[in-house]
Design a protein around this motif. Sequence first.
Motif, PDB file in Angstrom:
ATOM      1  N   ALA A   1      54.793 -42.557 -39.768  1.00 35.88           N
ATOM      2  CA  ALA A   1      53.514 -42.043 -40.263  1.00 35.88           C
ATOM      3  C   ALA A   1      52.434 -42.158 -39.195  1.00 35.88           C
ATOM      4  CB  ALA A   1      53.104 -42.811 -41.529  1.00 35.88           C
ATOM      5  N   VAL A   2      52.447 -43.264 -38.422  1.00 37.43           N
ATOM      6  CA  VAL A   2      51.448 -43.429 -37.356  1.00 37.43           C
ATOM      7  C   VAL A   2      51.634 -42.371 -36.278  1.00 37.43           C
ATOM      8  CG1 VAL A   2      50.716 -44.967 -35.487  1.00 37.43           C
ATOM      9  CG2 VAL A   2      51.111 -45.885 -37.780  1.00 37.43           C
TER      10      VAL A   2
ATOM     11  N   LEU B   1      49.802 -37.401 -33.663  1.00 39.02           N
ATOM     12  CA  LEU B   1      50.049 -36.027 -33.213  1.00 39.02           C
ATOM     13  C   LEU B   1      49.108 -35.046 -33.902  1.00 39.02           C
ATOM     14  CD1 LEU B   1      53.967 -35.928 -33.117  1.00 39.02           C
ATOM     15  CD2 LEU B   1      52.407 -35.875 -31.161  1.00 39.02           C
ATOM     16  N   GLY B   2      48.923 -35.204 -35.209  1.00 39.29           N
ATOM     17  CA  GLY B   2      48.021 -34.314 -35.933  1.00 39.29           C
ATOM     18  C   GLY B   2      46.595 -34.419 -35.439  1.00 39.29           C
ATOM     19  N   SER B   3      46.149 -35.643 -35.151  1.00 40.67           N
ATOM     20  CA  SER B   3      44.783 -35.833 -34.648  1.00 40.67           C
ATOM     21  C   SER B   3      44.600 -35.155 -33.297  1.00 40.67           C
ATOM     22  CB  SER B   3      44.485 -37.335 -34.532  1.00 40.67           C
ATOM     23  OG  SER B   3      44.607 -37.968 -35.775  1.00 40.67           O
TER      24      SER B   3
ATOM     25  N   VAL C   1      46.236 -32.562 -32.176  1.00 42.52           N
ATOM     26  CA  VAL C   1      46.206 -31.110 -32.372  1.00 42.52           C
ATOM     27  C   VAL C   1      44.836 -30.655 -32.856  1.00 42.52           C
ATOM     28  CG1 VAL C   1      47.137 -29.232 -33.776  1.00 42.52           C
ATOM     29  CG2 VAL C   1      48.671 -30.907 -32.771  1.00 42.52           C
ATOM     30  N   VAL C   2      44.274 -31.382 -33.834  1.00 44.14           N
ATOM     31  CA  VAL C   2      42.958 -31.004 -34.371  1.00 44.14           C
ATOM     32  C   VAL C   2      41.876 -31.124 -33.294  1.00 44.14           C
ATOM     33  CG1 VAL C   2      41.187 -31.666 -36.035  1.00 44.14           C
ATOM     34  CG2 VAL C   2      43.593 -31.621 -36.730  1.00 44.14           C
ATOM     35  N   GLU C   3      41.929 -32.207 -32.492  1.00 46.85           N
ATOM     36  CA  GLU C   3      40.935 -32.364 -31.422  1.00 46.85           C
ATOM     37  C   GLU C   3      41.046 -31.256 -30.388  1.00 46.85           C
ATOM     38  OE1 GLU C   3      41.549 -36.220 -29.831  1.00 46.85           O
ATOM     39  OE2 GLU C   3      40.896 -37.273 -31.649  1.00 46.85           O
ATOM     40  N   THR C   4      42.271 -30.903 -30.046  1.00 43.79           N
ATOM     41  CA  THR C   4      42.471 -29.826 -29.060  1.00 43.79           C
ATOM     42  C   THR C   4      41.941 -28.494 -29.586  1.00 43.79           C
ATOM     43  OG1 THR C   4      44.452 -30.951 -28.243  1.00 43.79           O
ATOM     44  CG2 THR C   4      44.194 -28.637 -27.671  1.00 43.79           C
ATOM     45  N   MET C   5      42.220 -28.196 -30.854  1.00 45.74           N
ATOM     46  CA  MET C   5      41.755 -26.929 -31.430  1.00 45.74           C
ATOM     47  C   MET C   5      40.234 -26.900 -31.490  1.00 45.74           C
ATOM     48  SD  MET C   5      44.541 -26.286 -34.499  1.00 45.74           S
ATOM     49  CE  MET C   5      43.892 -24.669 -34.882  1.00 45.74           C
TER      50      MET C   5
END
Length: 393
Positions: free
Chosen positions: A37-38, A43-45, A47-51
Amino acid sequence: MNDRSEPGFSKPGFPASVRRWLGPAPFFQTVFLLLLAVVLWRLGSNVVETMQRLGLNPGFAFLHQRANFEIGESLIAYSSSDTYGRALLAGLVNTINVAFFGCVLATILGILLGIARLSGNLVLSSFVRSYVEVFRNTPLLLQLFLWSAIFHSLPAPRRAITLSESLFLSNRGVFLPRLLFDGPSPLIWLPPALIAAGIAISISRRWFFGQRLYASRMTAVAVAVFVAVPWAAGVSVSIELPVRGGFNISGGVSLTPEIATLLAGLIFNSAATIAEIVRSGIQSVGNGQWEAARALGLRPGHIMRLIVLPQALRVITPLMTSSYLDLTKNSSLAVAIGFPDLVSVANTTANTTGQTLEAITIIAVAYLTLNLGVSALMNIYNRRIMLRDARRR
């Protein structure tokens, strides 16, 4: 008696269910899940920061924006002024259309080839064997390029290849006859016609033919109902033939070279696999069945249709499910030949909006849903076959 209905039985609590789900080493399993989960959260964070750094807003709000690009062919109304959501829907409908007709036609061709493979005619069986080896051992993408070259090298419409003045093959596509319905919309009379056909077949099985109703009689009953219901609803049916005139061919149903290429590639490739499945299913039926049928005086066609194929379905059906799933997934190769399926439209959407992750998610969810639906339907059919076979025993 089920142990859950015995006196004193009590269901395990939620903690016990969780411990059972985690297995024999619950501590290590819990640590592994937390670490997973970590990693996913990190990874999700990223991706969101990059976008956000690129000026993109994560999410699917772009589906309501204007697409501003055209789609070469679509079964639903679409124009460049429509939204990205409708563009993706048009691509999905194209994918479903190709997958459905591909599965149906590949099944018909595969069954014929599988039976021909077992023929005593050496030339016919050798031809089918060569066909199967060629189409199963060469890449599907290469076959699509070959079919694309064939369809684009056909003569122009003025010199199109004609079959009985009702089928034309040209470099602008394939032109076929089309049924025209004049009267109430098919959306009104088609559902009652389907229901009436089902009821008529069921009644015919029980009252007129016993519990058996062979395919030819079933087809005759269904066709009679489909003719009777539209006639009663005031629908007139006519056939529109394609007509060659000037520099093009008009009328009928036209398949562009792209969809004709995709269908031909998928059908001929999948039919090779289905032919082998049918052959193995037929060979799984014991020789005693053939000999008993011959002793009763049945002809070879009747033996195959009434005795061998029904028993072979137990072996054929599960394997056919895999072939249908492969055909559905392989339809995504349409992007290589320029056919606007879901993958092609989603790629265009990702390039124009930058929402690549969302586009990939839509593609994955769409194909997952389609394949799970196909698998569920085939499992229902397989269970019916197993139950029917169990009743016979």
